[in-house]
Design a protein around this motif. Structure first.
Motif, PDB file in Angstrom:
ATOM      1  N   GLU A  43       0.846  -1.187   0.000  1.00 50.64           N
ATOM      2  CA  GLU A  43       0.000   0.000   0.000  1.00 50.64           C
ATOM      3  C   GLU A  43       0.880   1.234   0.000  1.00 50.64           C
ATOM      4  OE1 GLU A  43      -2.863   0.134   3.142  1.00 50.64           O
ATOM      5  OE2 GLU A  43      -3.255   2.275   2.871  1.00 50.64           O
ATOM      6  N   GLU A  44       1.906   1.141   0.804  1.00 49.82           N
ATOM      7  CA  GLU A  44       2.832   2.263   0.907  1.00 49.82           C
ATOM      8  C   GLU A  44       3.601   2.434  -0.390  1.00 49.82           C
ATOM      9  OE1 GLU A  44       3.847   5.478   2.356  1.00 49.82           O
ATOM     10  OE2 GLU A  44       2.539   4.111   3.471  1.00 49.82           O
ATOM     11  N   ALA A  45       4.094   1.323  -0.892  1.00 50.74           N
ATOM     12  CA  ALA A  45       4.876   1.346  -2.127  1.00 50.74           C
ATOM     13  C   ALA A  45       4.102   1.929  -3.303  1.00 50.74           C
ATOM     14  CB  ALA A  45       5.335  -0.066  -2.461  1.00 50.74           C
ATOM     15  N   THR A  46       2.827   1.640  -3.321  1.00 49.90           N
ATOM     16  CA  THR A  46       2.021   2.163  -4.435  1.00 49.90           C
ATOM     17  C   THR A  46       1.575   3.574  -4.127  1.00 49.90           C
ATOM     18  OG1 THR A  46      -0.039   1.344  -3.485  1.00 49.90           O
ATOM     19  CG2 THR A  46       1.144  -0.125  -4.980  1.00 49.90           C
ATOM     20  N   ASP A  47       2.188   4.118  -3.111  1.00 49.28           N
ATOM     21  CA  ASP A  47       1.863   5.498  -2.766  1.00 49.28           C
ATOM     22  C   ASP A  47       0.378   5.644  -2.461  1.00 49.28           C
ATOM     23  OD1 ASP A  47       2.748   8.172  -2.422  1.00 49.28           O
ATOM     24  OD2 ASP A  47       1.701   8.683  -4.300  1.00 49.28           O
ATOM     25  N   LYS A  48      -0.114   4.713  -1.687  1.00 46.57           N
ATOM     26  CA  LYS A  48      -1.513   4.759  -1.250  1.00 46.57           C
ATOM     27  C   LYS A  48      -2.523   4.530  -2.367  1.00 46.57           C
ATOM     28  CE  LYS A  48      -0.705   5.888   3.075  1.00 46.57           C
ATOM     29  NZ  LYS A  48      -1.013   4.943   4.165  1.00 46.57           N
ATOM     30  N   ALA A  49      -2.018   4.187  -3.525  1.00 47.46           N
ATOM     31  CA  ALA A  49      -2.923   3.994  -4.656  1.00 47.46           C
ATOM     32  C   ALA A  49      -3.733   2.714  -4.494  1.00 47.46           C
ATOM     33  CB  ALA A  49      -2.142   3.953  -5.955  1.00 47.46           C
ATOM     34  N   VAL A  50      -3.196   1.794  -3.775  1.00 46.35           N
ATOM     35  CA  VAL A  50      -3.891   0.523  -3.540  1.00 46.35           C
ATOM     36  C   VAL A  50      -3.908   0.231  -2.036  1.00 46.35           C
ATOM     37  CG1 VAL A  50      -3.966  -1.922  -4.071  1.00 46.35           C
ATOM     38  CG2 VAL A  50      -2.963  -0.318  -5.711  1.00 46.35           C
ATOM     39  N   SER A  51      -5.056   0.253  -1.454  1.00 41.15           N
ATOM     40  CA  SER A  51      -5.154   0.021  -0.013  1.00 41.15           C
ATOM     41  C   SER A  51      -4.879  -1.429   0.329  1.00 41.15           C
ATOM     42  CB  SER A  51      -6.545   0.402   0.481  1.00 41.15           C
ATOM     43  OG  SER A  51      -7.490  -0.551   0.046  1.00 41.15           O
ATOM     44  N   ASN A  52      -4.387  -1.655   1.534  1.00 40.98           N
ATOM     45  CA  ASN A  52      -4.085  -3.021   1.945  1.00 40.98           C
ATOM     46  C   ASN A  52      -5.370  -3.837   1.985  1.00 40.98           C
ATOM     47  OD1 ASN A  52      -5.161  -3.411   4.852  1.00 40.98           O
ATOM     48  ND2 ASN A  52      -4.241  -1.380   4.881  1.00 40.98           N
ATOM     49  N   ALA A  53      -6.423  -3.202   2.363  1.00 39.95           N
ATOM     50  CA  ALA A  53      -7.719  -3.886   2.428  1.00 39.95           C
ATOM     51  C   ALA A  53      -8.099  -4.409   1.052  1.00 39.95           C
ATOM     52  CB  ALA A  53      -8.784  -2.924   2.910  1.00 39.95           C
ATOM     53  N   TYR A  54      -7.962  -3.562   0.093  1.00 43.22           N
ATOM     54  CA  TYR A  54      -8.324  -3.937  -1.258  1.00 43.22           C
ATOM     55  C   TYR A  54      -7.419  -5.043  -1.792  1.00 43.22           C
ATOM     56  CZ  TYR A  54      -9.804  -3.458  -6.086  1.00 43.22           C
ATOM     57  OH  TYR A  54     -10.309  -3.696  -7.326  1.00 43.22           O
ATOM     58  N   LEU A  55      -6.160  -4.867  -1.571  1.00 42.03           N
ATOM     59  CA  LEU A  55      -5.215  -5.869  -2.052  1.00 42.03           C
ATOM     60  C   LEU A  55      -5.535  -7.228  -1.443  1.00 42.03           C
ATOM     61  CD1 LEU A  55      -2.846  -6.553  -3.729  1.00 42.03           C
ATOM     62  CD2 LEU A  55      -1.322  -5.788  -1.902  1.00 42.03           C
ATOM     63  N   SER A  56      -5.898  -7.205  -0.191  1.00 46.01           N
ATOM     64  CA  SER A  56      -6.245  -8.456   0.479  1.00 46.01           C
ATOM     65  C   SER A  56      -7.390  -9.143  -0.261  1.00 46.01           C
ATOM     66  CB  SER A  56      -6.664  -8.170   1.916  1.00 46.01           C
ATOM     67  OG  SER A  56      -7.166  -9.347   2.516  1.00 46.01           O
ATOM     68  N   GLN A  57      -8.434  -8.411  -0.499  1.00 45.76           N
ATOM     69  CA  GLN A  57      -9.590  -8.967  -1.207  1.00 45.76           C
ATOM     70  C   GLN A  57      -9.188  -9.462  -2.589  1.00 45.76           C
ATOM     71  OE1 GLN A  57     -12.269  -5.375   0.517  1.00 45.76           O
ATOM     72  NE2 GLN A  57     -13.133  -6.474  -1.210  1.00 45.76           N
ATOM     73  N   LEU A  58      -8.348  -8.709  -3.194  1.00 43.88           N
ATOM     74  CA  LEU A  58      -7.890  -9.064  -4.534  1.00 43.88           C
ATOM     75  C   LEU A  58      -7.177 -10.409  -4.522  1.00 43.88           C
ATOM     76  CD1 LEU A  58      -6.198  -6.192  -6.558  1.00 43.88           C
ATOM     77  CD2 LEU A  58      -8.047  -7.712  -7.227  1.00 43.88           C
ATOM     78  N   GLU A  59      -6.237 -10.531  -3.624  1.00 43.36           N
ATOM     79  CA  GLU A  59      -5.455 -11.766  -3.547  1.00 43.36           C
ATOM     80  C   GLU A  59      -6.312 -12.971  -3.187  1.00 43.36           C
ATOM     81  OE1 GLU A  59      -2.188 -11.188  -0.933  1.00 43.36           O
ATOM     82  OE2 GLU A  59      -1.185  -9.744  -2.242  1.00 43.36           O
ATOM     83  N   ASN A  60      -7.381 -12.705  -2.466  1.00 45.84           N
ATOM     84  CA  ASN A  60      -8.263 -13.798  -2.072  1.00 45.84           C
ATOM     85  C   ASN A  60      -9.395 -14.008  -3.073  1.00 45.84           C
ATOM     86  OD1 ASN A  60      -6.578 -13.450   0.091  1.00 45.84           O
ATOM     87  ND2 ASN A  60      -8.141 -13.930   1.585  1.00 45.84           N
ATOM     88  N   GLY A  61      -9.236 -13.422  -4.227  1.00 47.92           N
ATOM     89  CA  GLY A  61     -10.241 -13.600  -5.253  1.00 47.92           C
ATOM     90  C   GLY A  61     -11.641 -13.140  -4.889  1.00 47.92           C
ATOM     91  N   LYS A  62     -11.738 -12.302  -3.904  1.00 46.60           N
ATOM     92  CA  LYS A  62     -13.061 -11.831  -3.508  1.00 46.60           C
ATOM     93  C   LYS A  62     -13.486 -10.648  -4.356  1.00 46.60           C
ATOM     94  CE  LYS A  62     -12.749 -13.508   1.172  1.00 46.60           C
ATOM     95  NZ  LYS A  62     -12.977 -13.257   2.608  1.00 46.60           N
ATOM     96  N   ILE A  63     -12.637 -10.352  -5.267  1.00 48.85           N
ATOM     97  CA  ILE A  63     -12.915  -9.215  -6.126  1.00 48.85           C
ATOM     98  C   ILE A  63     -12.669  -9.570  -7.575  1.00 48.85           C
ATOM     99  CG2 ILE A  63     -11.658  -7.195  -6.895  1.00 48.85           C
ATOM    100  CD1 ILE A  63     -12.068  -5.992  -4.263  1.00 48.85           C
ATOM    101  N   LYS A  64     -13.510  -9.060  -8.414  1.00 55.88           N
ATOM    102  CA  LYS A  64     -13.465  -9.388  -9.819  1.00 55.88           C
ATOM    103  C   LYS A  64     -12.355  -8.722 -10.595  1.00 55.88           C
ATOM    104  CE  LYS A  64     -17.643  -9.187  -7.860  1.00 55.88           C
ATOM    105  NZ  LYS A  64     -18.804  -9.412  -8.722  1.00 55.88           N
ATOM    106  N   LYS A  65     -12.639  -7.515 -10.986  1.00 58.31           N
ATOM    107  CA  LYS A  65     -11.678  -6.878 -11.865  1.00 58.31           C
ATOM    108  C   LYS A  65     -11.120  -5.555 -11.377  1.00 58.31           C
ATOM    109  CE  LYS A  65     -12.862  -9.048 -16.140  1.00 58.31           C
ATOM    110  NZ  LYS A  65     -11.486  -9.585 -16.128  1.00 58.31           N
ATOM    111  N   PRO A  66      -9.911  -5.583 -10.911  1.00 61.33           N
ATOM    112  CA  PRO A  66      -9.285  -4.340 -10.468  1.00 61.33           C
ATOM    113  C   PRO A  66      -9.102  -3.440 -11.677  1.00 61.33           C
ATOM    114  CG  PRO A  66      -7.671  -6.058 -10.662  1.00 61.33           C
ATOM    115  CD  PRO A  66      -9.003  -6.722 -10.802  1.00 61.33           C
TER     116      PRO A  66
END
Lengths: 132, 132
Positions: A43-66
């Motif tokens: 989250e930090e590396a992306t300069d806050k562009a991607v929240s940790n919460a979101y990334l978590s969901q993403l990695e767990n496939g709980k989200i469709k299309k970023p």
DNA sequence: CCAGACTGCTCAATCGATCAAGCAAATTTA
DNA sequence: TAAATTTGCTTGATCGATTGAGCAGTCTGG
């Protein structure tokens, strides 16, 4: 890290190239752990562009299309080609291994034409059509 | 139809390759009118994937970034390369780093032309260029 | 002149992407 | 061991993309 739950019925027509449901999820997770980064670090590396919460969901496939935007930031962070992630996400066709290029253009390149010339061309086009 | 109001403060980091504000808007409008299609006809052509309401807003630049999905449908409808629209929308870099001569989307499509007519048109295009 | 068929367009409502907060389990530090 | 950190994760709210419905204007045929 396995990958499993694959039971979802996608009826709604959604995105361009319906690729693997969430192959992306696993890829993202792997990339991050490989780099030894925590969700928040990314989250930090992306300069806050991607929240940790979101990334978590993403990695767990709980989200469709970023969005391509998110993918762009992640690609930068993980040092992998943006297009690769775009492909995994189903936004682009699997890049040609042989480096095959270009698709058939149905439109012309007219960048070099002046406004007047373009108009003439269009007029001519209209003329052609009028004969049908 | 000009293009004018462009005073908005873009502070929020938004998408990958910040390209022209809404060059896309004009392109889409041109492509459609070139094909002689109405908003609703496009809506129909895209199999309801893009509503006429939305397309209208898109063409008038009242909307920022259509999803790749939408672009994909429009590209198909207008018979122009998907990547081209993706680029206009700022989702992809201006193609071909190697080949300098970039192809710009013509403001019109020519799908409805017969092979012969297309050839005539190209010939005329060549003629126009020869005068420069 | 009116009905019907289109056209482009606006606006309220919907839906999904994305985030801010906060929580429980580890891990670390003292 | 307890406080402090850190980590992955869930959930309620927000925001922008996208749509449904409807409105005024144009054009055509009767």
């Amino acid at each position: 890290m396995a990958s499993d739950n694959r039971r979802i019925k996608k009826k709604r027509q959604s995105t361009p190239f319906e690729g693997q449901p969430s192959e992306l999820a696993g890829v993202l997770a792997d990339l991050r752990t490989a780099k030894g980064l925590s969700l928040r670090q990314v989250e930090e590396a992306t300069d806050k562009a991607v929240s940790n919460a979101y990334l978590s969901q993403l990695e767990n496939g709980k989200i469709k299309k970023p969005s391509p935007n998110v993918l762009h930031h992640l690609a930068a962070t993980y040092a992998v080609p943006y297009e690769a992630l775009m492909e995994k996400a189903g936004y682009l066709l699997p890049a040609e291994p042989g480096g095959k290029r270009r698709q058939r253009l149905a439109a012309f390149a007219i960048d070099d034409l002046t406004a007047e010339e373009e108009e003439e061309l269009l007029k001519y086009l209209a003329f052609l059509r009028s004969r049908s």
